[in-house]
Design a protein around this motif. Structure first.
Motif, PDB file in Angstrom:
ATOM      1  N   ILE A  12       0.816  -1.216   0.000  1.00 11.17           N
ATOM      2  CA  ILE A  12       0.000   0.000   0.000  1.00 11.17           C
ATOM      3  C   ILE A  12       0.853   1.271   0.000  1.00 11.17           C
ATOM      4  N   CYS A  14       3.509   3.581   2.844  1.00 11.80           N
ATOM      5  CA  CYS A  14       3.225   4.251   4.125  1.00 11.80           C
ATOM      6  C   CYS A  14       2.370   5.494   3.920  1.00 11.80           C
ATOM      7  N   ASP A  17      -1.283   4.462   3.069  1.00 11.43           N
ATOM      8  CA  ASP A  17      -1.866   3.856   4.259  1.00 11.43           C
ATOM      9  C   ASP A  17      -2.341   4.945   5.225  1.00 11.43           C
ATOM     10  N   THR A  18      -1.465   5.942   5.439  1.00  7.42           N
ATOM     11  CA  THR A  18      -1.726   6.955   6.457  1.00  7.42           C
ATOM     12  C   THR A  18      -2.617   8.089   5.948  1.00  7.42           C
ATOM     13  N   LEU A  19      -2.337   8.576   4.732  1.00 13.41           N
ATOM     14  CA  LEU A  19      -3.011   9.795   4.263  1.00 13.41           C
ATOM     15  C   LEU A  19      -4.059   9.571   3.163  1.00 13.41           C
ATOM     16  N   PHE A  20      -3.904   8.487   2.380  1.00 16.84           N
ATOM     17  CA  PHE A  20      -4.800   8.310   1.235  1.00 16.84           C
ATOM     18  C   PHE A  20      -5.439   6.916   1.216  1.00 16.84           C
ATOM     19  N   PRO A  21      -6.153   6.552   2.299  1.00 18.53           N
ATOM     20  CA  PRO A  21      -6.743   5.209   2.357  1.00 18.53           C
ATOM     21  C   PRO A  21      -7.720   4.957   1.212  1.00 18.53           C
TER      22      PRO A  21
END
Lengths: 246, 476
Positions: A12, A14, A17-21
């Protein structure tokens, strides 16, 4: 590779994963729609691109080893980020060689060819042209540098976008010119990065598009941040989200 | 590379605000890019030519010691004199000695990067010798006490109004001169002609020198170079040691690659080749100064040494989105642009220009056009690692960036720490977030980012949280 029950491990990244799910969710839906069995190895974190590109090869190396541990057995690894895939394919061998680690070099050279950028995987590996998407908007496409030059994904994203119902695809002038993101470049050389952003956004606005898309959310974070700051009324979206739109 | 350079980001900031410079650069680089693309597209064997060029330079540099000794022998056999210079000081002293011995106090110069690199003109001035640049753009820079801003088009930062004003001030008979380019070149030509005919010593660089024959090659567009290499009694050529090629046949490849890549021409107007001296034809004395000035040290770096393959075409400058906006002066080095960013720091053992490897987005446009296929982005990344490892360019132990990179490296090493950091980022950003974005200007490392862009805030649910929920059967 064939379209039936290919087992795909999702890398995915980082950032996504964190900002653009939502890009990740779109990627899963596209891969499953193309008949793949998708898994998400939750032990994954970061490929080490930022460290490696910024001069921190020593800090990147354990992340290279970790990536091999997490994805080493996968049949195919697919990621919605051209630059992270380029990192794995192009830079991992350099890093392993620099570290003088023969075992790691063998591992990354074996793994690299099985790691794919999403649109290239769909269009070239699975042979998909029409993902059944509907997106009735005017869209322009920015070919992110690493996807274009390091990875050579060619027109895979464009072929997929041309198959989207209702989508009005307009060509971006001087498309192949870098947007000025460049990872830590945007922070270390903020003025030059801003100058490049201005020129890229002018080109985007000139097309009259509602949406600028790319196969990499790092560049899109930079473009989208600029578009939003200017209240331009133009959105930055990952190609995957357009392709998953119904 | 003589004056201590300002940090690139700071020098770039100033250049970016120069509207005249921005417009000149954009026009010039766009034009030359288009010309290059057109003449390269004519050749369906371009990739094969590039590969041939890469091999020639790789072989030349790999066996540099042998080729240089061959060159010394062949040049000497044909009546030339070869001098070896370890550094700028030795090279300058050698040239000054030759000029003095020739009884001259003035030299005329062909455009040359090697002599810029060693600061020859200033060094000669200290010996009471005046050096006159005869390339039109170099002459403009010399009259303006300005430095070159482009490898090939050194006055790319000036427009013709500025040039006309300069000429009116400095050139005889130029009062009332207009800014028509043909008028400008005519007055410069009249001025230069007299000097060509009277100067006792010519100084040049070299595009190539052929080991097997002792032939030196200079490629140019204006014809001033040929005047300098043929009219004066004494000719001195200063060349970096990496300019040697093994065979005369190698020029067949190089002379196709260079003009198409540099000026976007199929062939450049003047290609001068000379081999030693010959009675009654050209200079009576020829001196070849072989300049090391850090090059041997570059050879020791297996990745970085490919920078020595460069044939100074400047195609990488013209396609570089950073160079196109900042121009050459911001780099603070003789060699600007992408090639400068890998060459300038290496020539000083990374002691100077150590921040130039970061003056790039790693977009790869330079590698794509390089006629000898130098993988500039990979070398940039490699040099960044070397600089950080040495603690150079502000990357000492206390550097906040170094510390945060180390901290992030540890976070990415375990799933637990990574997930905790995601949560912390979400909670930390929450008070600043409005409609999913952080719109205010933040201090510290995000200052530059938030000055012109909004910042994406972490949404309530990470991808992995969504996936976990889906696996449990709660999600879509």
């Amino acid at each position: 590779l064939t379209g039936t029950a290919v087992r795909v491990a999702l890398f995915i990244t980082c950032l996504n994963d964190t900002l653009f799910p939502q890009t990740g969710r779109a990627t899963v839906s596209l891969l499953e729609g193309a008949g793949c069995a998708v898994s998400f190895p939750a032990a994954q974190t970061c490929c080490g691109q930022m460290h490696a590109n910024s001069g921190y090869g020593r800090e990147a190396l354990p992340l290279v080893r970790r990536f091999v541990e997490v994805f080493g057995d996968a049949e195919a690894v697919v990621s919605p980020s051209g630059s992270c895939v380029a990192m794995v394919r192009e830079q991992y061998p350099h890093l392993a060689r620099e570290a003088g680690d023969e075992g790691l070099l063998r591992d990354v050279e074996a793994l690299g060819p099985r790691v794919f950028e999403l649109t290239q995987f769909l269009a070239d590996e699975l042979g998909v042209e029409d993902v059944g998407a509907v997106f009735p908007h005017r869209v322009t496409y920015h070919p992110a540098c690493h996807a274009l030059r390091a990875l050579g994904i060619g027109d895979a994203p464009l072929r997929l976008l041309r198959g989207v119902a209702g989508l009005d695809l307009v060509e971006l002038p001087e498309a192949a010119t870098c947007c000025g993101f460049g990872g830590t470049f945007a922070v270390k050389n903020p003025d030059t990065s801003a100058a490049m952003l201005t020129d890229k956004l002018r080109a985007v606005l000139d097309t009259g598009a509602e949406v600028v898309c790319a196969a990499d959310n790092s560049c899109l974070m930079h473009l989208g941040g600029g578009l939003s700051r200017q209240r331009s009324g133009v959105r930055a979206m990952h190609v995957a989200e357009i392709l998953a739109a119904r | 590379m003589t004056d201590a350079a300002r940090p690139f980001p700071e020098a770039a900031r100033e250049a970016l605000a120069d509207s005249q410079l921005r417009r000149n650069l954009r026009t010039a680089t766009t034009t030359i890019r288009e010309k290059r693309a057109a003449v390269v597209a004519e050749r369906d064997d371009w990739e094969a030519l590039r590969e041939a060029g890469r091999r020639i330079k790789a072989q030349a540099v790999r066996h540099l010691d042998r080729h240089l000794e061959d060159l010394e022998r062949t040049v000497t056999t044909r009546g030339g004199v070869v001098h070896w210079a370890r550094d700028a000081g030795e090279a300058n002293a050698t040239v000054a000695g030759i000029v003095r011995a020739a009884g001259a106090d003035e030299v005329i110069k062909v455009k040359s990067l090697a002599t810029d690199e060693i600061g020859l003109n200033d060094a000669l001035a200290e010996h009471g010798i005046a050096a006159l640049e005869t390339d039109l753009a170099e002459l403009i820079n010399q009259l303006a006490h300005d430095r070159p801003s482009h490898i090939l088009v050194p006055a790319i930062h000036r427009n013709r109004e500025e040039i006309a004003a300069l000429f009116r001030r400095h050139l005889p008979g130029a009062e009332g001169l207009g800014s028509d380019p043909s008028e400008l070149t005519a007055i410069a030509r009249r001025f230069l002609r007299r000097r060509f005919l009277t100067a006792g010593v010519g100084v040049s660089g070299a595009n190539f020198a052929v080991a097997e024959t002792g032939t030196v090659c200079v490629v140019e567009s204006e014809g001033n170079g040929r005047m300098c290499t043929t009219l004066p009694h004494t000719l001195v050529t200063v060349m970096g040691i990496e300019k040697v090629v093994p065979r005369l046949d190698d020029l067949e490849v190089m002379l196709q690659l260079l003009p198409r890549s540099s000026t976007g021409e199929r062939m450049n107007p003047y290609t001068s080749l000379w081999t030693g001296v010959r009675p009654g034809d050209g200079p009576g004395a020829f001196h070849l100064v072989l300049l090391d000035n850090g090059r041997t040290e570059v050879l020791a770096d297996e990745v970085g040494r490919d920078a020595l393959h460069c044939i100074r075409c400047s195609a990488c400058l013209n396609v570089c989105p950073v160079y196109e906006r900042t121009g050459g002066h911001a780099y603070g080095a003789t060699y600007p642009g992408p090639i400068g960013a890998i060459l300038a720091p290496q020539l000083t053992g990374l002691r100077e220009h150590a921040d130039l490897p970061w003056a790039s987005t790693l977009c790869g446009a330079c590698y794509e056009v390089c006629p000898v296929k130098i993988d500039i982005p990979s070398i940039l990344v490699h040099l960044r690692r070397r600089v950080v490892a040495q603690g150079g360019a502000g990357h000492g132990r206390l550097d906040p960036e170094r510390r945060s990179m180390a901290a992030l490296g540890r976070i990415f090493l375990t799933r637990r720490r990574f997930e905790a950091a995601q949560t912390a980022a979400r909670l930390g950003a929450w008070p600043l977030t409005r409609d999913g974005r952080i719109e205010r200007r933040l201090p510290g490392p995000l200052k530059g980012w938030t000055a012109v862009r909004d910042l994406q805030a972490p949404p309530a649910q990470s991808f992995r949280a969504w996936w976990a929920e889906r696996e449990r059967g709660g999600g879509a």
